[in-house]
Scaffold this active site. Sequence first.
Site, PDB file in Angstrom:
ATOM      1  N   GLY A   1       8.825  -1.701 -13.636  1.00 28.82           N
ATOM      2  CA  GLY A   1       8.398  -1.038 -12.958  1.00 28.82           C
ATOM      3  C   GLY A   1       7.306  -0.385 -13.237  1.00 28.82           C
TER       4      GLY A   1
ATOM      5  CB  THR B   1       6.681   2.891 -16.906  1.00 29.56           C
ATOM      6  OG1 THR B   1       6.715   1.575 -17.178  1.00 29.56           O
ATOM      7  CG2 THR B   1       7.773   3.235 -15.483  1.00 29.56           C
TER       8      THR B   1
ATOM      9  CE  LYS C   1       3.279  -5.058 -17.014  1.00 30.02           C
ATOM     10  NZ  LYS C   1       3.200  -4.577 -17.398  1.00 30.02           N
TER      11      LYS C   1
ATOM     12  CB  SER D   1      -2.695  -1.685 -19.468  1.00 29.93           C
ATOM     13  OG  SER D   1      -2.031  -2.879 -19.614  1.00 29.93           O
TER      14      SER D   1
ATOM     15  CG  ASN E   1      -0.231  -6.930 -22.105  1.00 31.63           C
ATOM     16  OD1 ASN E   1       0.336  -7.806 -22.415  1.00 31.63           O
ATOM     17  ND2 ASN E   1       0.541  -5.451 -21.450  1.00 31.63           N
TER      18      ASN E   1
END
Length: 330
Positions: free
Chosen positions: A133, A135, A188, A251, A253
């Site tokens: 999820g 986080t 994602k 993030s 990514n």
Amino acid sequence: MTSYRNFGIVGGGAWGTALAQLLAADGAPVRLWAREADVVAAINAEHRNPVFLPGAPLSSSLTATTDLAAMTDLDALLVVVPVPYLRAVLTELPPGDAPLVFCSKGMEAGSFAFPVDMARDLAPGRPHAVLSGPTFAHEVAAGLPTAITLAAADPALATELAQALARPHFRPYVSTDVIGAEIGGAVKNILAIACGIVEGAGLGLNARAALISRGFAEMTRFGLSRGAKAETLAGLAGLGDLVLTCTSANSRNFALGQGLGRGEAIETLMADRRTIAEGAFSAPVVAAAARADGVDMPITDTVARLVAGEMRVADAIQALLSRPLRPEGQ
């Protein structure tokens, strides 16, 4: 009803350490395995992980080891190992019947296996679940409010694990859609790279919003083709995680994509990282799986070509913008 009180964490990266701190914050004993000796030494001696989660104080009830054989006599194991290295760790994991809760996101090259698929092969008979999820590790470690999906095929197992992991600031929502949770997490990360590229190239917020929306359509097509439920993909493990990682440089990514968008070489960006940007490994695997399944995923395919060095960012943007017009629902 099974009571899960004694947890182990397999993996000492940022997310593994944050989950360990979540469980140890009230003084409960938590055992963490990490391959890196410097990480283990810092956790045990200084109660911190300066390599992967700097600035986060850790509970003294959290202990660490480099010995995977020590991860026995535990009620459940949270497995937080990057997917490219997961098979090797599962092969070395001592036998037992404690549930394995997979917290890594991705798909294995060649086999197209998700973590639960590997567990069926390498740890048959052990119950398994997925925790996935929106986080960020540093927020969970700091006790900031978080909601997440805990999916297991056995609803009783999912409920019992969720109750054991829940804290006032950490709320797991139960699901039986394991494949949906795994696909949401894998896809994602790829889309976060794409959104980071848009940011790094200075293409604006309109373009990022379009990528999030059309990327979610790709996630949904791929997920439904493999038996995922639409509500899972539209929930925390899918859309929720997508929005978080596509809008923040926290993030890994997204940050990798920013570098690509600025024109930096993928080799340089990856060499500078001790942490893993999972989307860089997932992109070519998911793209290949989608082609094999006959699922159209142009954004995913473009990211796969970019991280493989087969395409320049400018050419990728032009290729996506010049695709044939179609109804929005396709």
